[in-house]
Design an enzyme around this catalytic site. Structure first.
Site, PDB file in Angstrom:
ATOM      1  N   GLY A  41       8.370 -20.838  -5.947  1.00  0.00           N
ATOM      2  CA  GLY A  41       8.677 -20.582  -4.538  1.00  0.00           C
ATOM      3  C   GLY A  41       8.522 -21.864  -3.722  1.00  0.00           C
ATOM      4  N   HIS A  42       7.392 -22.574  -3.936  1.00  0.00           N
ATOM      5  CA  HIS A  42       7.194 -23.839  -3.213  1.00  0.00           C
ATOM      6  C   HIS A  42       8.263 -24.862  -3.618  1.00  0.00           C
ATOM      7  CE1 HIS A  42       2.895 -22.311  -3.344  1.00  0.00           C
ATOM      8  NE2 HIS A  42       3.080 -22.500  -2.057  1.00  0.00           N
TER       9      HIS A  42
END
Ligand code: PAF
Length: 284
Positions: A41-42
């Site tokens: 996600g990051h």
């Protein structure tokens, strides 16, 4: 050839020095604020920043003011070396990794409070949480002075809160929302997924499935109140230990809506033991 390494700075003067040089060069600066324990996600935020900006700064700071006393601040996963390897392979230019005193020096007594969009949902369950988020994000914006900052849609109320703050305080940057990255069974990526046991991990997948089923019922005409009450029960039946909330709100500003008269967002938070899982999807 020496492999690329993300540079690390730990103090605000060193950060300003580095970013100032890029800015004088006319570079567009992207900021990805994180609390570390980086996952896909990051990385999607970092990749967006790399695509849209000349330089990418990633901050890693487990911000104590956004945790309540009964929350997992001490247990929050910290893995700096691994994160730096990941950022290096993604080609992030700079990691800003301050200690708590750099962000909250002795005597610190200022807070940024964003009203209305922080009422209800996470704002009710985690009292004061968004003051902590808005304050640290405001500080990071002042420190880095990015042209763009990248936020995941997974923490949707946080995204709307930061957008509101930027608009209300005339901050000269653009907030770029980035779509949630999911496991193959739909579970939204989160640093806290690492805590799930095998059984809990199996149950966790039901959250996104039930959100989609609920959204489909609302689109088909079931009233919002009934649909969210059914979803609550289905989440409990699926094995979650508790449901903090299931709510359908206006997509743009999280206003409470009674019918699907504008684009909406279905948001839920559930608990498996001590672990809280958040998710949301757009409707319409
Ligand atoms: O989403 C997060 O990881 C945090 O809330 C943030 C935006 C880095 C502020 O501490």
């Amino acid at each position: 050839m020496t492999p690329f390494r993300t540079q690390v700075v730990r103090s605000i003067p060193a950060l300003r020095d580095m970013v100032g040089r890029w800015r004088r060069n006319g570079d567009c600066i992207g900021l990805v604020p994180t609390m570390g324990a980086l996952h896909e996600g990051h990385l999607s935020l970092v990749r967006q920043s790399k695509m849209q900006c000349d330089r990418t700064v990633v901050s890693i700071f487990v911000n104590p003011t956004q945790f309540n006393p009964d929350e997992d601040l001490d247990r929050y996963p910290r893995q700096e070396e691994k994160d730096l390897d990941t950022l290096s392979s993604e080609g992030a230019d700079l990691a800003f990794i301050p200690v708590a005193d750099e962000i909250y020096p002795d005597g610190f007594c200022t807070a940024v409070h964003v009203d209305r969009v922080t009422i209800g949902m996470e704002g009710t369950v985690r009292v004061g949480h968004f003051d902590g988020v808005a304050t640290v994000v405001c500080k990071l914006f002042m420190q880095v002075q990015p042209d763009r900052a990248f936020f995941g849609e997974k923490d949707y109320q946080q995204l709307i809160t930061v957008q509101r703050m930027v608009r209300d305080l005339d901050m000269p940057l653009t907030i770029v929302p980035v779509t949630t990255v999911r496991e193959s069974d739909g579970l939204a990526m989160s640093s806290r997924n690492a805590y799930l046991s095998e059984d809990q991990r199996r149950i966790a997948a039901a959250l996104n499935r039930i959100l989609h089923e609920t959204a489909a019922s609302i689109v088909a005409g079931l009233g919002i109140e009934t649909a969210t009450a059914v979803a609550r029960q289905e989440l409990l039946d699926a094995g979650f230990d508790a449901v903090d909330y299931v709510e359908c709100r206006a997509d743009a500003d999280l206003a409470i809506i009674e019918s699907l008269n504008r684009p909406a967002r279905l948001l839920a938070t559930v608990r498996l033991g001590a672990i809280r899982l958040l998710d949301n999807i757009q409707i319409g």
